[in-house]
Write an enzyme that holds these catalytic residues in place. Structure first.
Site, PDB file in Angstrom:
ATOM      1  N   ASP A   1      61.484  -0.156 -15.280  1.00  0.00           N
ATOM      2  CA  ASP A   1      61.972   1.203 -15.018  1.00  0.00           C
ATOM      3  C   ASP A   1      61.003   1.830 -14.016  1.00  0.00           C
ATOM      4  O   ASP A   1      59.835   2.044 -14.335  1.00  0.00           O
ATOM      5  CB  ASP A   1      61.978   1.994 -16.338  1.00  0.00           C
TER       6      ASP A   1
ATOM      7  N   LYS B   1      62.854  11.989  -8.439  1.00  0.00           N
ATOM      8  CA  LYS B   1      61.538  12.574  -8.194  1.00  0.00           C
ATOM      9  C   LYS B   1      61.077  12.354  -6.758  1.00  0.00           C
ATOM     10  O   LYS B   1      60.653  13.298  -6.101  1.00  0.00           O
ATOM     11  CB  LYS B   1      60.512  11.993  -9.164  1.00  0.00           C
TER      12      LYS B   1
ATOM     13  N   ALA C   1      60.676   5.058 -11.881  1.00  0.00           N
ATOM     14  CA  ALA C   1      61.252   6.384 -11.654  1.00  0.00           C
ATOM     15  C   ALA C   1      60.333   7.275 -10.817  1.00  0.00           C
ATOM     16  O   ALA C   1      60.720   8.394 -10.477  1.00  0.00           O
ATOM     17  CB  ALA C   1      61.533   7.061 -12.997  1.00  0.00           C
TER      18      ALA C   1
ATOM     19  N   TRP D   1      59.041   6.891 -22.709  1.00  0.00           N
ATOM     20  CA  TRP D   1      59.905   8.049 -22.458  1.00  0.00           C
ATOM     21  C   TRP D   1      60.877   8.188 -23.637  1.00  0.00           C
ATOM     22  O   TRP D   1      61.529   7.203 -23.998  1.00  0.00           O
ATOM     23  CB  TRP D   1      60.668   7.806 -21.147  1.00  0.00           C
TER      24      TRP D   1
HETATM   25  C1  LMR Z   1      60.803  13.674 -17.930  1.00  0.00           C
HETATM   26  O1  LMR Z   1      60.377  12.709 -18.589  1.00  0.00           O
HETATM   27  O2  LMR Z   1      60.396  14.833 -18.099  1.00  0.00           O
HETATM   28  C2  LMR Z   1      61.824  13.432 -16.873  1.00  0.00           C
HETATM   29  O3  LMR Z   1      62.078  12.076 -16.758  1.00  0.00           O
HETATM   30  C3  LMR Z   1      63.041  14.222 -17.077  1.00  0.00           C
HETATM   31  C4  LMR Z   1      63.857  13.781 -18.237  1.00  0.00           C
HETATM   32  O4  LMR Z   1      65.043  13.527 -18.046  1.00  0.00           O
HETATM   33  O5  LMR Z   1      63.321  13.678 -19.339  1.00  0.00           O
END
Ligand code: LMR
Length: 395
Positions: A209, A244, A211, A127
């Site tokens: 993590d 989410k 999420a 991410w």
């Molecule tokens: C994403 O990866 O799109 C989500 O986790 C939202 C974000 O904050 O980036």
């Protein structure tokens, strides 16, 4: 004061929200930010959360401070949801945080206190906000190989070899608990066992993590890897998000969890977590976490939440299969078959930045520049149009 500043680059994921909204084309398709959508393109408030909010408004007598750790009953319910009933809770301490990002940043603050300048190993790719959050929190980051873009699979042997050769005792390894973001390619149980054994053998601290619990293979199945690790290691840290799976994105609901060697050490670590929270934001916002707590504690609301979450999960699985089928038909190859076997909200299509740009400009199809798609945004009645558009930019 500010003359030395230059403009910060826009966040690549969040920038897509504005671009998509500004696009006047009626047939535009949003596969950008990781937000669940129903088949009308809406992100509704979940039924159980709405009911919990009603109860909360009717019963709340004060809005005085809740304390540095937030809502203690929420924390206990979240620890059970994530770690499962069989984990020894005496070694675990939880702090409610402003979303999963807040949990990541809070854990970074803890790690900096425990080991200034510690190195955190991140999957390549990960991410895009992981590295900025952790470096801003005073930590160093390095990458371990993770994704084979050609095959759409995890490069497990390379991942293990890199951690074995280059990670040093006291380093931290960040792992996606489930539904890897951005690739959708996850470790299987046997691989989680191997990773856990390596972490123990080398004295590495797992930082998980999680999420998207409930978006991949189910609430318990998605926590299986984390629980495998928890059974083997002495210490670990976890950042969990409710954005989410409870669809409470804007209410900012998350939790930082610490597992220490024993209860005494857990108390010491917890005091440092709370001291770090005090310097960052003092106390987390109450409303969303209180609603989540009500849902988790009330058997009927919980059952309804689980049923709605399961329907969301099934919808994403069906969209994966439908999209992979459409791409197979239109491209006449099995190049995109991996989409059906990936799990969670994301997959990476393996397109170039230029192809992603063409999709946006020529077809009004929005996705992150690395060709990550939000599966929940796939239009079930226009899979053929979308597949045709994608195939048209392939060369
Ligand atoms: C994403 O990866 O799109 C989500 O986790 C939202 C974000 O904050 O980036």
């Amino acid at each position: 004061m500010f003359e030395n500043l230059t403009s910060a680059p826009a966040d690549k994921i969040l920038a897509l929200i504005g671009l998509f909204r500004a696009d006047p084309r009626p047939g535009k398709i949003d596969l950008g930010v990781g937000v669940y959508k129903d088949n009308h393109g809406n992100t509704p408030v979940m039924r159980a959360v709405r009911e919990a909010e009603k109860r909360l408004l009717a019963s709340q007598k004060t809005k005085t401070y809740v304390g540095l750790a937030g809502d203690l009953a929420f924390n206990a319910a979240m620890a059970r949801l994530v770690f499962g009933p069989e984990t020894d809770m005496a070694r675990i301490r939880t702090a409610q945080t402003p979303g999963g990002s807040g949990a990541l940043r809070l854990v970074a603050g803890l790690l900096r206190r425990a080991r200034p300048g510690a190195t955190v190993w991140l999957s390549d790719p990960t991410w895009p906000n992981h590295a900025p959050i952790l470096t801003d929190g005073g930590l160093n980051v390095r990458n371990y190989p993770y994704f084979d873009a050609e095959r759409g699979t995890v490069r497990f042997e390379s991942m293990m070899a890199a951690l074995e050769a280059d990670a040093a005792s006291g380093d931290v390894v960040l792992l996606h608990g489930c539904c890897h973001n951005p690739t959708g390619a996850n470790l299987d149980s046997a691989q989680w066992h191997e990773v856990a054994d390596l972490l123990v053998r080398k004295g590495l601290l797992p930082f998980i993590d999680i999420a998207y619990q409930g978006f991949g293979d189910g609430l318990d199945a998605d926590a299986e890897g984390l629980r495998i690790v928890a059974r083997k290691v002495r210490e670990m840290v976890v950042a969990a998000s409710c954005s989410k799976n409870f669809a409470v994105y804007r209410d900012r609901v998350g939790a930082a969890m610490i597992m220490a060697a024993d209860a005494t050490q857990a108390d010491i670590v917890s005091s440092q977590v709370l001291a770090a929270a005090r310097t960052l934001y003092s106390m987390p916002p109450d409303h969303g976490a209180a609603a989540v707590r009500i849902v988790l504690e009330d058997p009927a609301l919980r059952a309804d939440w689980e049923a709605e979450l399961e329907a969301m999960r099934q919808r994403m699985l069906a969209l994966r299969v439908g999209f992979a089928d459409a791409l197979r038909r239109h491209s006449n190859t099995d190049r995109f078959d991996f989409i059906a076997s990936h799990r969670g909200m994301f997959s990476r299509l393996g397109l170039t930045e230029k192809q992603v740009e063409r999709l946006r400009e020529e077809h009004g199809v929005y996705m992150v520049g690395d060709s990550r798609i939000n599966v929940a945004g796939l239009p079930e009645d226009r899979m053929d149009d979308l597949a045709r558009a994608i195939v048209s930019v392939l060369d």
